[in-house]
Design a protein around this motif. Structure first.
Motif, short mmCIF file in Angstrom:
data_model
loop_
_atom_site.label_atom_id
_atom_site.label_comp_id
_atom_site.label_asym_id
_atom_site.label_seq_id
_atom_site.Cartn_x
_atom_site.Cartn_y
_atom_site.Cartn_z
N VAL A 33 -54.58 25.10 -60.77
CA VAL A 33 -54.12 26.37 -60.21
C VAL A 33 -54.01 26.28 -58.69
CG1 VAL A 33 -54.73 28.79 -59.88
CG2 VAL A 33 -55.00 27.75 -62.12
N ALA A 34 -54.93 25.51 -58.08
CA ALA A 34 -54.93 25.35 -56.62
C ALA A 34 -53.91 24.33 -56.15
CB ALA A 34 -56.32 24.96 -56.15
N ARG A 70 -58.88 24.81 -62.84
CA ARG A 70 -58.92 25.54 -61.57
C ARG A 70 -58.31 24.69 -60.46
NH1 ARG A 70 -64.24 26.74 -63.55
NH2 ARG A 70 -64.29 28.82 -64.46
N GLN A 71 -58.52 23.38 -60.53
CA GLN A 71 -57.89 22.49 -59.56
C GLN A 71 -56.37 22.54 -59.71
OE1 GLN A 71 -59.53 18.50 -59.90
NE2 GLN A 71 -61.59 19.31 -60.23
N ALA A 83 -62.45 23.67 -67.74
CA ALA A 83 -62.23 24.85 -66.91
C ALA A 83 -62.19 24.48 -65.43
CB ALA A 83 -63.32 25.89 -67.17
N ASP A 84 -63.07 23.57 -65.00
CA ASP A 84 -63.10 23.17 -63.59
C ASP A 84 -61.80 22.45 -63.21
OD1 ASP A 84 -65.63 24.21 -63.51
OD2 ASP A 84 -66.66 22.27 -63.57
N ALA A 110 -61.77 30.04 -68.27
CA ALA A 110 -60.81 29.17 -67.59
C ALA A 110 -59.69 30.03 -67.02
CB ALA A 110 -60.26 28.12 -68.55
N PRO A 111 -58.93 29.49 -66.07
CA PRO A 111 -57.83 30.27 -65.47
C PRO A 111 -56.66 30.48 -66.43
CG PRO A 111 -57.89 28.06 -64.55
CD PRO A 111 -59.12 28.21 -65.37
N TYR A 112 -56.66 29.83 -67.57
CA TYR A 112 -55.63 30.04 -68.60
C TYR A 112 -56.32 30.46 -69.89
CZ TYR A 112 -52.84 27.37 -65.29
OH TYR A 112 -52.20 26.92 -64.15
#
Length: 227
Positions: free
Chosen positions: A50-51, A47-48, A43-44, A96-98
């Motif tokens: 996505v950024a 997120r990277q 998940a971390d 998670a972002p997905y």
């Protein structure tokens, strides 16, 4: 004029190969460092992504208890002259972002892959570890995917996710490292074992051709002046 243009093209190709050499050396260094890198929470890392971060070849860990019992798609592959399939399933993500990520469980030769049936594996009780990688894009020689026959030739993330019944897939694949299946199943193959790096040889070839062409051109000019 034609000679000057040809010389410029050869020199440009030489410098392009030098640039490719530096890129390949960086990639190989990154893969080498990955061999001993501890896994990060999936998940971390997502997120990277996505950024805008580069997560290619990053080792991760995730809870995906159903990957050995879930439906899967078969991606045609021919490693080491062995025809078969890479077995790809989906892992649903909670924090998670997905909503999901596609997991490449590894390779099976064609005859063994025909015997693999969803639901016959065991539910995992430990997290999986693997390496995030971008999918290879289809090119003009890649056959079209055949979802109805569960036969895939290119990594179409969204189409594969639909076939597996999941939504909002991450834009990268998780190539499984551990655990390997205890029974019949694919052999995890997360990282390429031999990435060729011939760019220095190619650069020398192009620069050598440029030097030879320049030598022939100068020799012809000298003969003209002598004549």
């Amino acid at each position: 004029m034609v000679t000057i243009v040809a010389l410029a093209i050869l020199i440009d190709l030489g410098f392009w190969q030098v640039a490719r050499l530096h890129w390949k050396e960086g990639l190989l260094a990154r893969i080498h460092a990955l061999q001993s890198a501890p896994p990060q929470p999936l998940a971390d890392v997502l997120r990277q992504a996505v950024a805008g971060g580069d997560v290619d070849y990053v080792r991760v860990s995730a809870n995906c208890p159903d990957i050995e019992t879930s439906a899967f798609v078969k991606l045609w592959a021919v490693p080491d002259a062995r025809s078969g399939f890479r077995i790809i399933t989906a892992c649903r993500l909670a924090a998670a972002p997905y909503a999901s990520i596609l997991v490449d469980r590894g390779f099976m030769v064609q005859d063994d892959a025909a015997k693999l049936v969803p639901g016959r594996g065991a539910r995992l009780t430990v997290p999986i570890t693997g390496v995030l990688r971008k999918g290879d894009k289809a090119n003009f020689v890649t056959p079209p995917n055949q979802p109805a026959q569960n036969l895939w030739y290119s990594r179409d993330t969204n189409a594969m996710a639909r076939a597996l019944g999941v939504t909002s897939p991450a834009p990268v694949f998780l190539f499984l490292e551990t655990p390997a299946p205890k029974g019949v199943g694919p052999t995890p193959a997360p990282l390429p074992t031999d990435i060729p790096n011939n760019h220095l040889q190619y650069a020398i070839t192009w620069f050598g051709l440029a030097a030879a062409l320049a030598g022939v051109y100068l020799a012809s000019l000298w003969r003209r002046r002598q004549g």
